[in-house]
Design an enzyme around this catalytic site. Structure first.
Site, PDB file in Angstrom:
ATOM      1  N   THR A 137       0.825  -1.238  -0.069  1.00  0.00           N
ATOM      2  CA  THR A 137       0.021   0.109  -0.011  1.00  0.00           C
ATOM      3  C   THR A 137       0.799   1.298  -0.031  1.00  0.00           C
ATOM      4  O   THR A 137       0.652   2.256  -0.663  1.00  0.00           O
ATOM      5  CB  THR A 137      -0.988  -0.026   1.206  1.00  0.00           C
TER       6      THR A 137
HETATM    7  P1  AMP Z   1      -1.533  -3.208   3.610  1.00  0.00           P
HETATM    8  O1  AMP Z   1      -1.110  -3.720   4.791  1.00  0.00           O
HETATM    9  O2  AMP Z   1      -0.683  -2.939   2.349  1.00  0.00           O
HETATM   10  O3  AMP Z   1      -2.706  -3.930   2.888  1.00  0.00           O
HETATM   11  O4  AMP Z   1      -2.028  -1.652   3.847  1.00  0.00           O
HETATM   12  C1  AMP Z   1      -3.772  -1.343   3.942  1.00  0.00           C
HETATM   13  C2  AMP Z   1      -3.850  -0.614   4.910  1.00  0.00           C
HETATM   14  O5  AMP Z   1      -3.364   0.629   5.111  1.00  0.00           O
HETATM   15  C3  AMP Z   1      -5.329  -0.166   5.182  1.00  0.00           C
HETATM   16  O6  AMP Z   1      -6.098  -1.075   5.839  1.00  0.00           O
HETATM   17  C4  AMP Z   1      -5.460   1.084   5.610  1.00  0.00           C
HETATM   18  O7  AMP Z   1      -6.158   1.052   7.013  1.00  0.00           O
HETATM   19  C5  AMP Z   1      -4.233   1.539   6.008  1.00  0.00           C
HETATM   20  N1  AMP Z   1      -3.598   2.665   5.596  1.00  0.00           N
HETATM   21  C6  AMP Z   1      -4.166   3.616   4.276  1.00  0.00           C
HETATM   22  N2  AMP Z   1      -3.738   4.872   4.406  1.00  0.00           N
HETATM   23  C7  AMP Z   1      -3.030   5.229   5.654  1.00  0.00           C
HETATM   24  C8  AMP Z   1      -2.559   6.309   6.360  1.00  0.00           C
HETATM   25  N3  AMP Z   1      -2.521   7.404   5.561  1.00  0.00           N
HETATM   26  N4  AMP Z   1      -1.945   5.875   7.600  1.00  0.00           N
HETATM   27  C9  AMP Z   1      -1.976   4.753   8.262  1.00  0.00           C
HETATM   28  N5  AMP Z   1      -2.530   3.646   7.643  1.00  0.00           N
HETATM   29  C10 AMP Z   1      -3.153   3.796   6.528  1.00  0.00           C
HETATM   30 ZN    ZN Z   2      -3.148  -1.587  -0.572  1.00  0.00          ZN
HETATM   31 ZN    ZN Z   3      -3.829  -4.952   1.854  1.00  0.00          ZN
END
Ligand code: AMP
Ligand code: ZN
Ligand code: ZN
Length: 404
Positions: free
Chosen positions: A72
């Site tokens: 992400t």
């Molecule tokens: P991933 O672990 O790569 O799947 O990341 C996805 C998660 O990133 C989502 O569940 C969001 O809650 C989190 N996320 C997205 N934007 C932000 C942000 N600006 N700050 C903290 N967490 C975030």
């Molecule tokens: Zn993502």
């Molecule tokens: Zn994810």
């Protein structure tokens, strides 16, 4: 008679003056929407009438190829900088830098330190070029990068409802023209969460996607209601896709190494490992070639197509599991059952491909284009916003054909 002549003269003069000088055209508005974790093929698989309507009056790519690693934070920052993660510095959701006292974690205070964010995001460039920018969430948007924050922004809060995100975005667009942002990002996490928790084929995923499609419909209707449609472009993207996981596809790392001897900053759909004793060769020998579905590299051996070598934040040992395989341990699985989906893998996997749909007054209508790399999105965004891009890894030529 003389009166008629004066009117004619005035009319002729008015026609000779360019429109922009007669009444300053409002600056273009660009809305960048992220549906986190929306895999490319969801477009055809889950009912999404508003996304389809946008594609019909705009450009739809068969896929958006993420940058490695398909996580992400790295990919959201690539989308707004046009740089590969090794260049913009956000090489993972969790990372260490030999020059930084604490490790970066996307969900911790440490992520707010501007020293981690080594490229200028689109909203900063827009502000430096005299525009206002608003972020209804986006990784990096809470950080004063280069000393500049978005004109309007909110600290990230996962519990902030989708409907409230839409309402806040529209409230910013409803500001008087002198205060209205010309760039606006809106971020939604629901589809990613459903993909991890319930899987790519689950009813929960379909419901989450329908919910985000509704949110898009409300944003589009809001733009129309505000009378901004003629000069607004809407770009909907995602950061990566999602691979289904299975207990039949698990690499038990604890059968290969003593986990207390390594610092693991990423695992699951990826392995980022640093030996605590500094002996990289020994760790490499213990992991390399030991599992047929886990490719192990030293940082400097990573394929050049991944553009993931030259940054000290990249750990010395990288493992890339085959699509849908999980790198984990018996203990981890005893504490928490395997997720239904994961991402991180090699972006060449079809399952990692993301979403791209864009429509606006300068874009072609009903154009379907092949999948392209997400480093090229930034140049397109700058063009839609009429701002000058800063140096980046993307090429405007990749998306030139999207324009009328
Ligand atoms: P991933 O672990 O790569 O799947 O990341 C996805 C998660 O990133 C989502 O569940 C969001 O809650 C989190 N996320 C997205 N934007 C932000 C942000 N600006 N700050 C903290 N967490 C975030
Ligand atoms: Zn993502
Ligand atoms: Zn994810």
């Amino acid at each position: 008679m003389r009166h008629r002549f004066t009117i004619l003269l005035a009319l002729a003069f008015a026609c000779a003056v360019p429109a922009a000088q007669r009444r300053a055209d409002p600056p273009p508005v660009l809305i960048l929407i992220s549906f986190d974790g929306w895999r490319a093929d969801y477009f055809d698989r889950v009912p999404s009438p508003n996304l389809h309507a946008l594609a019909e009056r705009g450009v739809h790519a068969k896929g958006l190829i993420p940058s490695f690693p398909a996580l992400t934070f790295p990919n959201h920052y690539t989308l707004v900088t046009g740089q590969y993660p090794a260049h913009h510095g956000i090489i993972a959701n969790t990372m260490r830098d030999p020059a930084m006292p604490e490790r970066f974690s996307m969900s911790a205070e440490t992520a707010q330190d501007p020293a981690w964010w080594n490229a200028e995001p689109l909203w900063v460039t827009a502000i430096r070029q005299g525009r206002r920018a608003a972020t209804m969430f986006w990784p990096g948007s809470e950080v004063a990068i280069g000393g500049v924050r978005p004109t309007y922004w909110k600290p990230y809060d996962k519990t902030f409802l989708t409907a409230d995100r839409v309402a806040q975005a529209l409230a910013w667009l409803a500001l008087p023209e002198a205060e209205r942002p010309s760039f606006l990002s809106v971020y939604f996490d629901e589809v990613d969460t459903a993909g991890h928790d319930f899987g790519v084929a689950s009813p929960e995923l379909v419901a989450a996607a329908a919910h985000l499609d509704d949110a898009l419909g409300q944003l589009v209707a809001g733009v129309r209601h505000l009378g901004l449609e003629d000069h607004t472009s809407i770009v909907v993207v995602s950061d990566h896709g999602m691979a289904p996981l299975s207990y039949d596809r698990v690499v038990y790392l604890d059968t290969l190494i003593d986990l207390s001897t390594v610092d693991l900053t990423e695992f699951g759909g990826l392995l980022f490992a640093t030996p605590r004793d500094g002996d990289v060769d020994a760790l490499y020998r213990r992991l390399h070639g030991k599992h047929p579905s886990l490719a192990i590299y030293k940082r400097e051996q990573l394929p050049s197509r991944l553009h993931f070598r030259d940054n000290p934040r990249i750990p010395p040992i990288i493992g890339i599991p085959d699509d849908g395989w999980s790198v984990t341990s018996g203990q981890r699985l005893a504490e928490k059952e395997l997720n239904a989906g994961a991402h991180g893998y090699d972006p060449a996997n079809r399952n990692m491909q993301a979403l791209f749909v864009a429509a606006g007054p300068t874009l072609r209508r009903g154009l379907l284009v092949p999948a392209f790399e997400n480093v090229h999105v930034y140049e397109l965004l700058c063009k839609l916003l009429h701002i000058t891009p800063v140096k980046n890894d993307g090429r405007a030529s990749e998306t030139r054909g999207f324009f009328r």
